[in-house]
Design an enzyme around this catalytic site. Structure first.
Site, PDB file in Angstrom:
ATOM      1  N   SER A 262     -86.096 133.209  15.920  1.00  0.00           N
ATOM      2  CA  SER A 262     -87.138 132.482  16.641  1.00  0.00           C
ATOM      3  C   SER A 262     -88.451 133.218  16.421  1.00  0.00           C
ATOM      4  CB  SER A 262     -86.820 132.490  18.144  1.00  0.00           C
ATOM      5  OG  SER A 262     -87.952 132.097  18.895  1.00  0.00           O
TER       6      SER A 262
ATOM      7  N   TYR B 218     -83.260 136.153  25.667  1.00  0.00           N
ATOM      8  CA  TYR B 218     -83.285 135.310  24.474  1.00  0.00           C
ATOM      9  C   TYR B 218     -83.982 136.013  23.307  1.00  0.00           C
ATOM     10  CZ  TYR B 218     -84.291 131.181  21.612  1.00  0.00           C
ATOM     11  OH  TYR B 218     -84.375 130.282  20.578  1.00  0.00           O
TER      12      TYR B 218
HETATM   13  P1  NAI Z   1     -79.573 122.320  20.282  1.00  0.00           P
HETATM   14  O1  NAI Z   1     -78.963 122.532  21.630  1.00  0.00           O
HETATM   15  O2  NAI Z   1     -80.151 120.983  19.993  1.00  0.00           O
HETATM   16  O3  NAI Z   1     -78.507 122.677  19.160  1.00  0.00           O
HETATM   17  C1  NAI Z   1     -77.670 123.786  19.268  1.00  0.00           C
HETATM   18  C2  NAI Z   1     -76.242 123.381  18.960  1.00  0.00           C
HETATM   19  O4  NAI Z   1     -75.438 124.560  19.087  1.00  0.00           O
HETATM   20  C3  NAI Z   1     -75.683 122.358  19.955  1.00  0.00           C
HETATM   21  O5  NAI Z   1     -75.099 121.257  19.282  1.00  0.00           O
HETATM   22  C4  NAI Z   1     -74.646 123.138  20.741  1.00  0.00           C
HETATM   23  O6  NAI Z   1     -73.529 122.332  21.135  1.00  0.00           O
HETATM   24  C5  NAI Z   1     -74.238 124.205  19.744  1.00  0.00           C
HETATM   25  N1  NAI Z   1     -73.632 125.375  20.382  1.00  0.00           N
HETATM   26  C6  NAI Z   1     -73.977 125.969  21.548  1.00  0.00           C
HETATM   27  N2  NAI Z   1     -73.137 126.974  21.822  1.00  0.00           N
HETATM   28  C7  NAI Z   1     -72.249 127.025  20.801  1.00  0.00           C
HETATM   29  C8  NAI Z   1     -71.122 127.833  20.516  1.00  0.00           C
HETATM   30  N3  NAI Z   1     -70.722 128.806  21.358  1.00  0.00           N
HETATM   31  N4  NAI Z   1     -70.438 127.614  19.372  1.00  0.00           N
HETATM   32  C9  NAI Z   1     -70.805 126.612  18.538  1.00  0.00           C
HETATM   33  N5  NAI Z   1     -71.834 125.799  18.770  1.00  0.00           N
HETATM   34  C10 NAI Z   1     -72.557 126.000  19.882  1.00  0.00           C
HETATM   35  O7  NAI Z   1     -80.665 123.466  20.162  1.00  0.00           O
HETATM   36  P2  NAI Z   1     -81.658 123.925  18.987  1.00  0.00           P
HETATM   37  O8  NAI Z   1     -82.976 124.095  19.623  1.00  0.00           O
HETATM   38  O9  NAI Z   1     -81.539 123.073  17.799  1.00  0.00           O
HETATM   39  O10 NAI Z   1     -81.079 125.378  18.689  1.00  0.00           O
HETATM   40  C11 NAI Z   1     -80.640 125.814  17.411  1.00  0.00           C
HETATM   41  C12 NAI Z   1     -81.087 127.238  17.205  1.00  0.00           C
HETATM   42  O11 NAI Z   1     -82.492 127.271  17.099  1.00  0.00           O
HETATM   43  C13 NAI Z   1     -80.726 128.180  18.350  1.00  0.00           C
HETATM   44  O12 NAI Z   1     -80.280 129.412  17.808  1.00  0.00           O
HETATM   45  C14 NAI Z   1     -82.039 128.348  19.072  1.00  0.00           C
HETATM   46  O13 NAI Z   1     -82.086 129.559  19.760  1.00  0.00           O
HETATM   47  C15 NAI Z   1     -83.012 128.304  17.911  1.00  0.00           C
HETATM   48  N6  NAI Z   1     -84.408 128.008  18.206  1.00  0.00           N
HETATM   49  C16 NAI Z   1     -84.770 126.844  18.822  1.00  0.00           C
HETATM   50  C17 NAI Z   1     -86.098 126.569  19.030  1.00  0.00           C
HETATM   51  C18 NAI Z   1     -86.528 125.298  19.656  1.00  0.00           C
HETATM   52  O14 NAI Z   1     -87.710 125.170  20.013  1.00  0.00           O
HETATM   53  N7  NAI Z   1     -85.670 124.312  19.819  1.00  0.00           N
HETATM   54  C19 NAI Z   1     -87.158 127.500  18.635  1.00  0.00           C
HETATM   55  C20 NAI Z   1     -86.666 128.700  18.000  1.00  0.00           C
HETATM   56  C21 NAI Z   1     -85.345 128.919  17.791  1.00  0.00           C
END
Ligand code: NAI
Length: 285
Positions: A141, A154
């Site tokens: 991030s 985080y």
């Molecule tokens: P999201 O919630 O839309 O997608 C994350 C996916 O990971 C979900 O489908 C969820 O079911 C899955 N997940 C959660 N725990 C899990 C586990 N224990 N095992 C397998 N799958 C699991 O969220 P997003 O935002 O797309 O997040 C993806 C990555 O991006 C994360 O690492 C987040 O920290 C990072 N991120 C997100 C930002 C944002 O603004 N959305 C900014 C910077 C980083």
């Protein structure tokens, strides 16, 4: 990188950023496995990707090491080899550090850092074994590079995975495996729903009240980049072998300030010992 026909494995690949990355890699001609803890996300993502035999959607909790190995076996049985690992699954709690319980720390660190460790330990030997080269991307991030208030748990976890990529990069590059830290700013996703996947034994949170207040604080999603935008950006970063794959120019000043502050803190007034410098460089190459 010659991507068509090769195989990518994206954790948390059934929603948000992971799905955007999966889309871009599929578009580049790769076979793509999306691995996710949520079956409903897997079902809708598989329909959205519409990649036929080139897409495998599998249930995986990245904190479960046995399951990780079983899923890796299943992917190899279907596609032969794994070339690109994207450690992307992530969850978040946000709020004052003093409210954090052990369970808040353990849950977020377990998924964001532990899940990445499990991905590396499970997949790296497999990638090295086939000798065709590969790429490891960790979704960190921008908060790993520019400290953001109220995100201690985080952001410190994101700094850890960024450091993993920085350390592994020079070690693995000569063996044909490139490591990248993907550090996006805000992206449209379902991360606000992350608590739905929180395990019962880690349910004790200090943030219930803070979460309610934050939820009523407004929705700024229209200002965020889309999953398609960042997915294409990650593809570009992979094709260019970038160590830091960044998205948001708005953070330039913050990144510069941090670099300047650490540079200014180096004790340049002390005499430098050339032998120490050389030995250190040699030992930790
Ligand atoms: P999201 O919630 O839309 O997608 C994350 C996916 O990971 C979900 O489908 C969820 O079911 C899955 N997940 C959660 N725990 C899990 C586990 N224990 N095992 C397998 N799958 C699991 O969220 P997003 O935002 O797309 O997040 C993806 C990555 O991006 C994360 O690492 C987040 O920290 C990072 N991120 C997100 C930002 C944002 O603004 N959305 C900014 C910077 C980083």
């Amino acid at each position: 990188q010659n991507l068509p026909g090769k195989t990518a494995f994206v954790t948390g690949g059934a929603s948000g950023i992971g799905l955007g990355i999966a889309k871009a890699l599929l578009g580049a001609g790769m076979n793509v496995t999306i691995a996710d803890i949520r079956q409903d996300h897997l079902d809708s993502a598989a329909a959205e990707l519409d990649g036929g035999e080139r897409v495998l959607a599998v249930k995986l909790d990245v904190t479960n090491r046995e399951q990780f190995a079983q899923v890796a076996d299943a992917v190899e049985a279907k596609f032969g080899k794994i070339h690109i690992l994207v450690n992307n699954a992530g969850v978040a709690v946000v709020g004052p550090t003093e409210l954090a319980t052990f369970a808040d720390w353990d849950w977020v660190m377990g998924v964001n850092v532990g899940g990445t460790i499990n991905g590396i330990v499970t997949m790296l030997p497999r990638i090295l074994a086939h000798g065709e080269g590969g790429h490891i991307v960790c979704t960190a991030s921008m908060s790993a590079l520019v400290p953001v208030g109220m995100t201690t748990i985080y952001s410190s976890g994101k700094a850890a995975v960024t450091s993993m990529m920085e350390c592994m990069r020079p070690e693995l590059e000569p063996r044909g495996v490139i490591c990248s830290a993907f550090c996006p700013g805000a992206v449209q996703s379902n991360i606000a729903d992350a608590a739905k996947t929180r395990p019962a034994d880690l349910a004790d949170t200090g943030y219930a009240e803070a979460d309610k207040r934050r939820a009523s604080g407004g929705n700024f999603m229209h200002l965020y980049q889309t999953k398609e935008q960042v997915g294409e950006r990650v593809l570009e970063g992979i094709l260019n072998d970038e160590l830091y794959i960044l998205t948001h120019s708005e953070f330039l000043t913050g990144v510069e300030e941090r670099g300047l502050a650490t540079t200014a803190a180096v004790q340049t007034h002390l005499p430098e010992n050339p032998e120490y410098k050389e030995t250190f460089a040699m030992l930790f190459r």
